[in-house]
Design a protein around this motif. Structure first.
Motif, PDB file in Angstrom:
ATOM      1  N   MET A   1      -1.360   4.179   1.521  1.00 20.66           N
ATOM      2  CA  MET A   1      -1.992   3.450   2.843  1.00 20.66           C
ATOM      3  C   MET A   1      -1.992   4.168   4.050  1.00 20.66           C
ATOM      4  SD  MET A   1      -1.682   0.591   1.108  1.00 20.66           S
ATOM      5  CE  MET A   1      -1.413   0.765  -0.978  1.00 20.66           C
TER       6      MET A   1
ATOM      7  N   GLU B   1      -2.094  -1.613   4.474  1.00 17.56           N
ATOM      8  CA  GLU B   1      -0.671  -2.136   3.471  1.00 17.56           C
ATOM      9  C   GLU B   1      -2.317  -2.961   2.541  1.00 17.56           C
ATOM     10  OE1 GLU B   1       0.722  -5.892   4.273  1.00 17.56           O
ATOM     11  OE2 GLU B   1      -1.731  -5.948   4.079  1.00 17.56           O
ATOM     12  N   SER B   2      -1.037  -3.372   1.656  1.00 23.58           N
ATOM     13  CA  SER B   2      -2.243  -4.319   0.179  1.00 23.58           C
ATOM     14  C   SER B   2      -1.748  -5.544  -0.033  1.00 23.58           C
ATOM     15  CB  SER B   2      -1.826  -3.553  -1.049  1.00 23.58           C
ATOM     16  OG  SER B   2      -2.635  -2.120  -0.857  1.00 23.58           O
TER      17      SER B   2
ATOM     18  N   ARG C   1      -6.905   0.633   4.527  1.00 24.25           N
ATOM     19  CA  ARG C   1      -6.012  -0.177   4.437  1.00 24.25           C
ATOM     20  C   ARG C   1      -5.017   0.693   4.364  1.00 24.25           C
ATOM     21  NH1 ARG C   1      -5.447   0.029  -2.992  1.00 24.25           N
ATOM     22  NH2 ARG C   1      -4.380   1.694  -2.422  1.00 24.25           N
TER      23      ARG C   1
ATOM     24  N   GLU D   1     -11.333  -1.802   2.692  1.00 25.32           N
ATOM     25  CA  GLU D   1     -11.825  -3.352   2.792  1.00 25.32           C
ATOM     26  C   GLU D   1     -12.443  -3.823   4.359  1.00 25.32           C
ATOM     27  OE1 GLU D   1     -11.047  -5.804   0.529  1.00 25.32           O
ATOM     28  OE2 GLU D   1      -9.848  -4.893  -0.797  1.00 25.32           O
TER      29      GLU D   1
ATOM     30  N   TYR E   1       0.959  -3.430  -7.449  1.00 22.77           N
ATOM     31  CA  TYR E   1       0.014  -1.661  -7.020  1.00 22.77           C
ATOM     32  C   TYR E   1       0.591  -0.389  -6.975  1.00 22.77           C
ATOM     33  CZ  TYR E   1       1.423  -3.717  -2.695  1.00 22.77           C
ATOM     34  OH  TYR E   1       2.295  -3.470  -1.348  1.00 22.77           O
TER      35      TYR E   1
ATOM     36  N   ARG F   1      -5.838  -2.685  -9.289  1.00 19.83           N
ATOM     37  CA  ARG F   1      -5.634  -0.881  -8.435  1.00 19.83           C
ATOM     38  C   ARG F   1      -7.159  -2.184  -7.446  1.00 19.83           C
ATOM     39  NH1 ARG F   1      -5.420   4.040 -12.080  1.00 19.83           N
ATOM     40  NH2 ARG F   1      -3.993   3.321 -13.581  1.00 19.83           N
ATOM     41  N   SER F   2      -7.461  -1.933  -5.923  1.00 15.29           N
ATOM     42  CA  SER F   2      -8.076  -2.426  -5.487  1.00 15.29           C
ATOM     43  C   SER F   2      -8.068  -0.792  -4.545  1.00 15.29           C
ATOM     44  CB  SER F   2      -7.545  -3.133  -4.527  1.00 15.29           C
ATOM     45  OG  SER F   2      -5.918  -2.939  -3.307  1.00 15.29           O
TER      46      SER F   2
ATOM     47  N   SER G   1      -5.347  -6.871   0.723  1.00 17.15           N
ATOM     48  CA  SER G   1      -6.469  -6.770  -0.707  1.00 17.15           C
ATOM     49  C   SER G   1      -5.857  -7.955  -1.833  1.00 17.15           C
ATOM     50  CB  SER G   1      -6.095  -5.334  -1.160  1.00 17.15           C
ATOM     51  OG  SER G   1      -6.506  -4.818   0.829  1.00 17.15           O
TER      52      SER G   1
END
Ligand code: AMP
Length: 533
Positions: A224, A195-196, A193, A57, A220, A52-53, A199
Motif C-alpha cells: 500500500m 488501502e485495499s 492504493r 485504481e 489479500y 489480488r486486486s 478495491s
C-alpha cells in the motif's frame, strides 16, 4: 577537452531507494514468507479465499470510500496523471469540480453563459493537456469528453436558440444534468492504493459477487502507498494483510469470528504482547447525535486543547478521542462516552459481539476512545497492538462498514474487515526473537576435477529433488577454500567429491559442526541426510 574525457570524470550517480521505501532482503524475507504462508493457511481454515486486486485504481474510488477530506486521500495519496505537483492537472481538477457543483437554473442567463463558456474552455484545455501528455486519460475519459462537448454544443447551439416552449425546460435541465454526468466521468487520475478495502468492495460489485453464496469472505496481502512522514514502523510503501466479509447480514458472530481469525493468526505466529481493544461507534442513527454532543462538550474546553484537537472539533470530533497529547488526556477522560449513547440496536449488537468473543475465548479490552476517522465505519471497531513497536504499536485495525458497498454504487451490503500492518508485525516478531532462524544450506558440494564435476551436478539434482538446499560452486576450488566457503554459508555438510571418491563410488560427507567424516555410497547419502533432518 574531448567529450570522452568529460564523461570519464563524471561520477555515475549512486541510486538509493526512495525515502519511505526499502528493500526487503534475505534472511528477513524468509520471515515475510513465513508470515504470509501462515496467513494463507489460517485464513484458509476460516473459509477465506485470496483476492489480488490492482495496485492502482481510479482516484475517485478512494476519494469516495475513504473520503476526500481525510489526510489519507487529500495529502498522502500518490496520484498519477493529475499530480499534486502538476499545476495543469490540479487546475483542471479544480475547474471540473466547480462545474460539477455549479447551479445552472434556466432563468439565469448569465449563469448559463458562465457554465457553458467555462465547460467549453475546460474541454479545450483538457484536450491541449492530453496532447502534451500533462494528464492521463483512458478511453472512457476520452469518450466522456467527446460527449461533454456534444452536449454543450446542443445546449448552446440548439436549445438556447429555441423559443422556450413545450418541454424546453425539461430538455434544458436534462442536458445540464448530462453535462455534469460527463464531467463526472472525465475522471482522469489514477492513484496508488493507500488501502485495499475500497478495491475489494469495487471487485465485489464489478464481479456481481452478491450472486455468490453470502457472505463472501476474501483476504489479500500486498503493498500500500501513503505519502506519510517516514519513521520506524511507518513507511511510504508498506504492506498489509487484510480480510473482508461482505454480504450475508451483520450477525455479531461474523464480527467475532473475524476477530477470532486475526487472533488465531497472531497466536500461530507467537506474536508477543498482543492486546485487542474493541468498541462500538454506533450507526447512522445514534452516532450523529453523539458527535454533536461531543462537539458541544469539546467547545466548552476548546481553550485547553492543542491546535490539532481544536481543528478536529469542527472537522471530526471523534478523532479528538484518538489524541495522544499528554495535556489533553485528563480532559478527554471526562468527555461523554459513546457506549452511553448507543441506540438500542447498536447496544444489543455490541453486547452480542462481546458475548460471541467470550464464547470463542478471545480476550479483549473495551476502549471507548477507539474510533475510526471514516464515515462509513459503524458499530464494531477494533485495534490490536503488539510488543516492541514504540509509538507505532498498532498492528491491526478493523471494523464494520455496512454502507460502503452501497456508497460505491453496489447493492446494500453488510461488511466487516481488518488490515494488518505486515511491516510492524514483522518488526514485533523480530524484536521478541520470535523470528524463525534463517535456514542455511544443507549441503555444500566441494568438487574437484572434470569427472567429479559431472557427478556433483547429478548429486545436486538428486539432493534438490529430495528437498535439500544445495550449493554447487560453478568453478573448481581447492578443498580448503571450498570448506571455508561452506562454513561462511552456514552449510551443515560438505559433500567431498574428488577423483578418488568418484572412482571408489564412495562419497565423503563431512559434518561441518564437528568435523567428522563418513564415507557413503550414492544411495546411502540421501538416507543419511534424511536421518539428521
Ligand atoms: P489503516 O489502513 O490506516 O487502518 O491501517 C491498518 C494498519 O496498517 C495499521 O494498524 C498499521 O499497522 C498499518 N499501517 C498503516 N499505515 C502504515 C504505514 N505508513 N507504514 C506501515 N504500516 C502502516
Amino acid at each position: 577537452m574531448s567529450e570522452g574525457a568529460v564523461k570519464k570524470e563524471e561520477k555515475p550517480r549512486k541510486f538509493q531507494a526512495i525515502r519511505g521505501t526499502r528493500d526487503l532482503l534475505p534472511p528477513e524475507t524468509a520471515l515475510w514468507n513465513h508470515v504470509e504462508q501462515t496467513a494463507h493457511a489460517v485464513f484458509g481454515t476460516f473459509g477465506f479465499g485470496e483476492i489480488r486486486s490492482p495496485i492502482f485504481e481510479w482516484t475517485e474510488l478512494f476519494a469516495r470510500s475513504i473520503g476526500s477530506n481525510t489526510d489519507v486521500v487529500s495529502k498522502e495519496m500518490y496520484v498519477l496523471g493529475l499530480q499534486h505537483d502538476n499545476p495543469t492537472g490540479l487546475d483542471l481538477a479544480h475547474r471540473r469540480e466547480t462545474l460539477m457543483f455549479m447551479s445552472v437554473p434556466s432563468s439565469d442567463k448569465s449563469g448559463i453563459d458562465i457554465f457553458t463558456m467555462q465547460t467549453r474552455k475546460f474541454c479545450s484545455d483538457y484536450d491541449a493537456a492530453l496532447g502534451k501528455e500533462l494528464v492521463y486519460a483512458d478511453v472512457g475519459t476520452k469518450v466522456a469528453l467527446k460527449y461533454l462537448k456534444d452536449s454543450i454544443s446542443y445546449l448552446v447551439d440548439d436549445l438556447l436558440e429555441q423559443t422556450r416552449a413545450g418541454d424546453w425546460q425539461e430538455r434544458f435541465d436534462r442536458t445540464v444534468a448530462l453535462c455534469k454526468q460527463y464531467l463526472d466521468l472525465v475522471e482522469p487520475t489514477i492513484a496508488l492504493r493507500p488501502e485495499s478495502t475500497a478495491s475489494v468492495c469495487r471487485a465485489y460489485i464489478e464481479h456481481g459477487m452478491q450472486q455468490l453464496p453470502q457472505p463472501v469472505k476474501l483476504y489479500y496481502m500486498g503493498p500500500m502507498f501513503r505519502r506519510e512522514r517516514p519513521q520506524k514502523g511507518r513507511y511510504r510503501q508498506f504492506y498489509q494483510i487484510g480480510a473482508e466479509v461482505l454480504g450475508g447480514g451483520d450477525a455479531p458472530a461474523i464480527d467475532a469470528e473475524v476477530i477470532e481469525m486475526v487472533m488465531t493468526f497472531f497466536d500461530r505466529l507467537e506474536l508477543q504482547g498482543v492486546q485487542l481493544d474493541i468498541n462500538s461507534i454506533g450507526d447512522g442513527n445514534c452516532r450523529p447525535k453523539y458527535v454533536e454532543l461531543l462537539r458541544a462538550e469539546l467547545l466548552k474546553v476548546k481553550d485547553k486543547l492543542g491546535p490539532d484537537s481544536q481543528r478536529r472539533i469542527e472537522t471530526n470530533p471523534l478523532r479528538v478521542l484518538d489524541s495522544k497529547v499528554k495535556e489533553e488526556q485528563s480532559i478527554i477522560e471526562k468527555l461523554p462516552r459513546i457506549a452511553d449513547h448507543l441506540c438500542e440496536e447498536c447496544a444489543a449488537h455490541y453486547a452480542a459481539v462481546k458475548h460471541q468473543l467470550e464464547m470463542r475465548g478471545v480476550i479483549y479490552r473495551e476502549n471507548w476512545r477507539l474510533v475510526r476517522g471514516l464515515d462509513y465505519y459503524m458499530r464494531t471497531t477494533f485495534e490490536i497492538t503488539a510488543q516492541g513497536l514504540g509509538s507505532q504499536n498498532a498492528v491491526c485495525g478493523g471494523g464494520r462498514y455496512d454502507g460502503l458497498v452501497e456508497l460505491l454504487g453496489g447493492p446494500p451490503t453488510k461488511g466487516i474487515g481488518f488490515a494488518i500492518g505486515e511491516d510492524r508485525l514483522i518488526l514485533s516478531l523480530q524484536e521478541s526473537g520470535k523470528a524463525p532462524a534463517q535456514q542455511g544450506r544443507d549441503v555444500y558440494i566441494a568438487w574437484m576435477g572434470e569427472r567429479a564435476h559431472a557427478t556433483a551436478i547429478r548429486a545436486a539434482k538428486d539432493l534438490r529433488k529430495a528437498g535439500f538446499s544445495v550449493e554447487l560452486p560453478p568453478v573448481e576450488q581447492k578443498f580448503g577454500k571450498a570448506l571455508g566457503q561452506a562454513d561462511k554459508l552456514g552449510a551443515k555438510y560438505a559433500l567431498i567429491l574428488g577423483d578418488n571418491e568418484v572412482s571408489e563410488g564412495l562419497w565423503t560427507l563431512k559434518t561441518l559442526a564437528d568435523g567428522t567424516q563418513k564415507k557413503l555410497s550414492e544411495p546411502e547419502l540421501i538416507k543419511e541426510l534424511r536421518k539428521t533432518r
